[in-house]
Write an enzyme that holds these catalytic residues in place. Structure first.
Site, PDB file in Angstrom:
ATOM      1  N   ARG A 152       2.225  37.982  24.143  1.00  0.00           N
ATOM      2  CA  ARG A 152       3.102  39.112  23.831  1.00  0.00           C
ATOM      3  C   ARG A 152       4.066  39.352  24.989  1.00  0.00           C
ATOM      4  O   ARG A 152       3.711  39.135  26.148  1.00  0.00           O
ATOM      5  CB  ARG A 152       2.294  40.404  23.610  1.00  0.00           C
ATOM      6  N   GLN A 179      -7.287  35.605  20.287  1.00  0.00           N
ATOM      7  CA  GLN A 179      -7.565  36.209  18.993  1.00  0.00           C
ATOM      8  C   GLN A 179      -8.423  35.253  18.188  1.00  0.00           C
ATOM      9  O   GLN A 179      -8.395  34.037  18.403  1.00  0.00           O
ATOM     10  CB  GLN A 179      -6.268  36.418  18.213  1.00  0.00           C
ATOM     11  N   HIS A 210       0.184  36.035  17.267  1.00  0.00           N
ATOM     12  CA  HIS A 210      -1.141  36.214  16.658  1.00  0.00           C
ATOM     13  C   HIS A 210      -1.584  34.857  16.127  1.00  0.00           C
ATOM     14  O   HIS A 210      -0.802  33.903  16.128  1.00  0.00           O
ATOM     15  CB  HIS A 210      -1.115  37.277  15.552  1.00  0.00           C
ATOM     16  N   VAL A 233      -0.978  41.273   4.290  1.00  0.00           N
ATOM     17  CA  VAL A 233      -2.140  41.592   3.457  1.00  0.00           C
ATOM     18  C   VAL A 233      -1.838  42.822   2.604  1.00  0.00           C
ATOM     19  O   VAL A 233      -0.996  43.646   2.945  1.00  0.00           O
ATOM     20  CB  VAL A 233      -3.413  41.865   4.307  1.00  0.00           C
ATOM     21  N   TRP A 289       4.778  43.232  17.008  1.00  0.00           N
ATOM     22  CA  TRP A 289       4.488  42.047  17.834  1.00  0.00           C
ATOM     23  C   TRP A 289       5.668  41.787  18.761  1.00  0.00           C
ATOM     24  O   TRP A 289       6.638  41.130  18.357  1.00  0.00           O
ATOM     25  CB  TRP A 289       4.267  40.821  16.949  1.00  0.00           C
ATOM     26  N   ALA A 300      -8.232  38.050   4.756  1.00  0.00           N
ATOM     27  CA  ALA A 300      -7.902  37.550   6.089  1.00  0.00           C
ATOM     28  C   ALA A 300      -8.230  38.660   7.083  1.00  0.00           C
ATOM     29  O   ALA A 300      -8.200  39.839   6.741  1.00  0.00           O
ATOM     30  CB  ALA A 300      -6.429  37.188   6.181  1.00  0.00           C
TER      31      ALA A 300
END
Ligand code: ZN
Lengths: 346, 800
Positions: free
Chosen positions: A203, A217, A177, A260, A156, A314
């Site tokens: 970004r 997003q 994000h 995650v 990112w 997620a």
């Protein structure tokens, strides 16, 4: 007297023949059937006649009246018909002429798709929540298992705000994000949660046909007792079908996002070549559409959810990419340069 | 990470077709972005040997080379400076495809006649073969290259270009990929033997190592090789480096790079003679120190950077780049080889600070295992002896202050089910783990496994990490598909979001086009809207990509004006745009306030050119009509009052008031502002509404009003008033009478037929009572009262 009536009849019929307008007809009616007409006078004068003649004349006069009334009705109809025919004849339009323009408003294509996607998830019990565009490092990175100096920060490229703390840190940024809202929502609620978060993200990126410094997003997550990767698969595969069509196939492959575990990337079979391989899918037959996974136990722990009791999933997807795929748009910069020649196509 | 399949085959048997292998790697997390075949176009090119070399009879600088191709010999004309008899070279026959050295295009080789002598082929340079950019001479093959063998068979290769995720530094190596391939095809890997002959003095006598900052360096290993001969590395090594995207430099540097690619451990070779005091100190830099790095740039050091120093000076930036003084160059004969483990965070900070991201730093920053250091060191030392003719000192230096033992991880079948939603047979799970080098034992409670993680998997620390390993090797296709089945959580109301979406729909219904513009803006844009800096400062981005996007906008105005101007340039004639978006208002030490705002802009033709209507331009009242529709749909009672605004024309601007509070502004764009944006339409109308303010005021609960049962009576009322009396004032007075149900202004006139300084306003007034049928007398009486009040309060007179 009878002869007078006969003469009246032939005169009336003769005149009627040449009448072709409603107004002419009305004049005719007054003349022959009105209160002052000869016929009315005959009927009015009957009383003075001797009985025999009264009967004969009365019958003839009444017969003539009925006849004239009937004839009048028929003539009225004929005239109405011919008047309609005349007005139609005269009133023909060039139906190929353009219509009167009405001002046409449209939603931005991003808004349209955003709503569509939100609707799909809302139908599955998700709630829409939004969050701030300007975030703290803590929510954007640290709480998502991406501490300072973590190599995954390269995933990112970040725009940092010109804001320094006393100890020289720069903790304010434009969110890269929508995932920080996982933390914000879970901090303020107890499970179960089922939330989607649409919004702008940013970004540090040179723009070109496939890269933008700002885009949208949609984040989604669900945490409860007994949520599994199978549920994630079910939810997202269903989403893909509702968005891209019932016949679409979807697949998961292993991917990495620090917040995650396990992490996956979802792809759908290419709708241009149906999986055979083409330029759109770079020959693979599959098109990546989103990243997802099971919420990392450390993330749950950080918001005081017990990872031994609760599990969750997620996912996050980029909106413009969906639009580009759906409509065959080849340059992402078109979205936010707002050229009406582009916007008016949606 | 580029991987040569030929190289990969050294460690694992590639049983699958390349495509299938690539697919498996991709599905398991290492995405194969491209598959490149080296020598795809090498048909007609084979290995030849130069058997004779003579002068061209008619040209001094040309030679006639006779090339033995096994079955035949061919003589060709060549100008290459580096050919010698006995050499093996790639030889292309006529018809083969070669890359043109000048144009870079692939062309078919034709027979050539040079100074009267015909050539039926040619010896090729690396560039012509597409191997590298070298074009100075013919590519010389190793002496053992078999004459007559097709070049593709000898040195063709397939290169996989893999995207390695940041959690898998072990996969930034050929052996790492081999381990993945082995696990995915259920086989074993063959890891090279790394032993070598230790001939020299004990290493402790030759060099000492001290780690002064063990928090930044958990392990430092070193070996020493004397009597090396610097030269080019062998062809096979150069080829493999090139295939993996690295440039061959010299045998020593190539060996360190080769082992880095092979094992994933960065190494560094120092010229031993340049290490003062024969002492290596791993320490933080000092604020006044500097170092000339290999790229010839002097780097200022600081205490945040880790350096490798000798007794007196830094000689390398640890894990990032070596120093120029200790570089291994031709007269070097003794090599001090470093294989260390540095703290990733520090390496990352340093390399980013100096903008020096290297193959080494990118591996260190991801956290490689300290266990790898001595293994890679021995492998490199072995290659140094083998390929640079050196002698190794006895033993290696191994300073390991950061030793940590890794406890086995407990994995329960219950957890696997809870995460994946499916149960797998315990033996299958163990088989999968074992294929990845994870040994497992059944532990105590039924269904629990105790899993030992091999050193190279620094990313596996939790049971859930093991669960991912199981899922990705078994494949996600085996995970079932189920829907969420728990209760649907309670939803909280989101009034702002629903208001915002309603606003969008209403404006679209009014014929407005929605736009979405960037939140970022420039100083120039901010200045155009606020030339005297009356508004507060905007939030600045510390590292903007460009000055165009340096600030966060504090209003939507500039975005819409710019958007209007751009569409005007695109010859759009009717432009009606709106945006609902956030503005960012700084709040000191807190995150900024992000306020949802509506703004709209209109200008140009009211409707497209049409045969049905006259051409007419949009004006103030078009915009006002949009706002009136909006507020009426939101059931907010809005009024408009003249106001001043720095971007809007005086006398043509109104503020919008709801419940006594200003919620927005509407007006014609000031010609000066329009000029700043290069807008040529006239007029252009802008409006702005603060949605958050509106939210607290709008939306009185909707209640049904009974449809009136008694007839209404309409009367017209033509008035003459002073020209500066606001129409709304008269309208408000009329409306305040209880029998008046509706007032419509239907004519405004000022001209010859009224006195100078006056205007005439004509209203249509409807009278109605919910209780009874009104009589003419009642209506006449009320109308008379209205006229009297209008006269009293606004000086209005009936127009005669
Ligand atoms: Zn395709």
């Amino acid at each position: 007297m009878i002869a007078k009536l006969d003469e009246l009849r032939s005169r009336a019929l003769g005149e009627l023949d040449s009448i072709d307008t409603s107004s002419g007809l009305e004049a005719w009616r007054i003349r022959y059937l009105g209160r002052k007409s000869a016929l009315t006078e005959v009927l009015r004068g009957l009383a003075t006649l001797p009985l025999e003649e009264k009967r004969a004349t009365g019958a003839a006069a009444n017969e003539l009246r009925t006849f004239l009334e009937k004839t009048l009705t028929l003539k009225e109809e004929a005239i109405r018909e011919s008047e309609i025919a005349r007005s139609i004849e005269q009133g023909q339009l060039d139906v190929t002429l353009p219509g009167r323009p009405s001002a046409l408003g449209r939603l931005h294509p991003t808004t349209k798709l955003l709503r569509h996607i939100c609707d799909i998830f809302m139908a599955m019990g998700f709630e829409v929540i939004e969050g701030p565009d300007v975030e703290w490092d803590y929510y954007n990175f640290e709480a998502l298992n991406i501490p300072q100096d973590h190599p995954a920060r390269d995933m990112w490229d970040t725009l940092w705000m010109d804001f320094e703390t006393e100890d020289g840190r720069q903790p304010m940024l434009l969110r890269t994000h929508t995932s920080p809202m996982q933390i914000r929502v879970m901090e303020s609620r107890r499970p179960p949660v089922r939330v989607i978060v649409p919004g702008k993200v940013y970004r540090y990126e040179a723009t070109d046909a496939t890269h933008e410094a700002m885009f949208y997003q949609i984040e989604g997550f669900a945490v409860d007792k007994n949520i599994t990767l199978a549920d994630l698969k079910g939810t997202l595969f269903e989403f893909a079908k509702r968005l891209f069509g019932e016949e679409r196939k979807a697949r998961f492959r292993c991917d990495y996002f620090p917040f995650v575990e396990p992490g996956v990337e979802m792809a759908i079979d290419c709708f241009l070549c149906n999986g055979a391989g083409c330029q759109l899918c770079s020959g693979s037959g599959w098109i990546e559409i989103l990243g997802a996974g099971m919420v990392h136990p450390d993330v749950l722990r950080r918001v005081d959810y017990d990872p031994d009791v609760y599990t969750g999933f997620a996912f996050g997807l980029g909106l413009e990419r969906m639009l580009m795929l759906k409509y065959g748009i080849d340059d992402i910069r078109l979205f936010y340069s707002n050229d009406l020649r582009f916007l008016r196509q949606f | 990470m580029k991987v040569s399949l030929k190289w990969l085959e050294d460690y694992v048997n590639l049983s699958l077709p390349t495509r299938e292998l690539a697919e498996k790697l991709t599905m398991a997390g290492s995405e194969v972005a491209t598959i490149e075949v080296i020598g795809e176009n090498w048909e007609g090119i084979s290995i030849g040997q130069v058997t004779a070399l003579e002068k061209h009879p008619d040209a001094d600088r040309l030679l006639l080379a006779t090339i033995d191709l096994g079955e035949e010999s061919i003589t060709v004309v060549t100008g290459a400076p580096n050919l010698e008899e006995g050499q093996k070279v790639p030889f292309a026959r006529v018809g083969a495809q070669l890359i043109d050295g000048h144009t870079g295009e692939l062309v078919k080789l034709k027979p050539a006649k040079i100074r009267g002598i015909r050539s039926e082929g040619m010896a090729c340079s690396e560039k012509e073969l597409g191997i590298s950019d070298r074009h100075e001479g013919i590519m010389i093959l190793p002496p053992e290259a078999p004459v007559g063998m097709p070049l593709f068979q000898y040195m063709g290769d397939t290169i996989l270009d893999l995207s390695i995720t940041p959690n898998r530094p072990d996969c930034l190596s050929v052996i790492g990929i081999a381990r993945e391939a082995a696990a995915l095809t259920i086989q074993a890997t063959h890891i090279p033997d790394i032993s070598y002959e230790e001939q020299g003095a004990p290493i402790e006598d030759l060099v000492s190592v001290e780690i002064a900052d063990p928090d930044l360096c958990s392990r430092y290993c070193a070996s020493l090789v004397t009597d090396v001969k610097i030269g080019p590395s062998p062809q096979w090594m150069q080829q493999r480096l090139l295939a993996c995207g690295m440039r061959p430099i010299s045998n020593i540097v190539d060996i360190t790079n080769y082992v880095m690619l092979e094992y994933g451990q960065p190494l560094h070779a120092f010229d031993y003679q340049q290490v003062k005091g024969k002492k290596v100190i791993v320490r933080r830099g000092k604020d006044n120190e500097s170092l000339f790095t290999l790229d010839g740039i002097e780097r200022a050091l600081n205490t945040d950077m880790l350096v490798i120093a000798d007794e007196t000076d830094p000689i390398a930036l640890a894990g990032v780049m070596g120093g120029a003084d200790s570089e291994v160059i031709d007269p070097t004969t003794s090599i001090l080889l470093e294989s260390a483990n540095f703290y990733g965070g520090s390496i990352r900070r340093t390399s980013m600070r100096l903008n020096l991201r290297s193959e080494a730093s990118s591996r260190f920053e991801k956290g490689i295992s300290p266990e790898l250091a001595p293994i890679a060191l021995r492998r490199a030392t072995q290659l140094l002896i083998e390929l640079a003719g050196g002698k190794a000192a006895k033993g290696i230096v191994d300073v390991y202050p950061g030793r940590m033992t890794r406890e086995p991880i407990t994995l329960s079948r219950e957890r696997i089910g809870r995460i994946l939603g499916v149960e797998f047979d315990i033996e299958r799970i163990r088989e999968v783990l074992s294929s990845l080098g994870l040994s497992s034992e059944l532990a105590g409670v039924s269904g629990n496994l105790s899993v030992a993680v091999p050193y190279w998997r620094t990313d596996i620390n939790l049971a859930d990490d093991l669960i991912e390993e199981i899922a990705r090797i078994i494949g996600y296709d085996e995970i079932p598909t189920t829907m969420l089945h728990g209760e649907i959580p309670e939803r909280l109301p989101a009034p702002l979001l629903s208001l915002r979406e309603t606003v969008r729909d209403i404006l679209v219904g009014c014929g407005m086009q929605e736009v979405i513009t960037y939140s970022q803006t420039s100083q120039a844009m901010l200045d155009r809207i606020d030339p005297q800096h009356k508004l507060g400062p905007a939030l600045r981005i510390a590292n903007p990509m460009s000055l165009e996007q340096e600030y966060l906008r504090t209003s939507l105005r500039a975005s819409l004006l710019a958007c209007f101007a751009a569409n005007e340039r695109h010859k759009q004639e009717d432009i009606r745009l709106f945006e609902v978006g956030k503005v960012y208002l700084p709040r000191g030490n807190d995150l900024p306030e992000e306020r949802e705002t509506l703004a709209g802009i209109l200008g140009g033709l009211r409707c497209d050119h049409s045969w049905l209507s006259e051409e007419d331009t949009l004006d103030f009242f078009d915009a006002k009509g949009v706002l009136e529709t909006l507020f009426s749909r939101l059931r907010a009672d809005a009024s408009f009052k003249p106001v001043e605004d720095q971007n809007l024309a005086p006398g043509r601007t109104a503020e919008v008031i709801v419940d006594g509070q200003k919620v927005g502004v509407l007006g014609e764009v000031h010609p000066r502002t329009a000029a700043l944006f290069d807008i040529s339409s006239q007029p252009v109308i802008l409006f702005e509404v603060d949605l958050e303010k509106l939210l607290s005021l709008a939306g009185a609960e909707l209640r049904y009003q009974p449809i009136p049962r008694f007839p209404e009576i309409a009367r017209d009322l033509a008035l003459v008033v002073d020209a500066d009396i606001a129409a709304s004032k008269l309208q408000d007075i009329i409306r305040s009478f209880s029998l008046v149900s509706q007032v419509t202004l239907f004519d405004v006139y000022s001209g010859d037929k009224v006195p100078k300084g006056k205007k005439s306003l004509a209203f249509s007034v409807r009278y109605q009572s919910p209780q009874r049928t009104l009589t003419d007398e009642e209506v006449n009486r009320t109308q008379q009262e209205i006229i009297e009040r209008l006269q009293r309060e606004s000086g209005a007179t009936l127009r005669s």
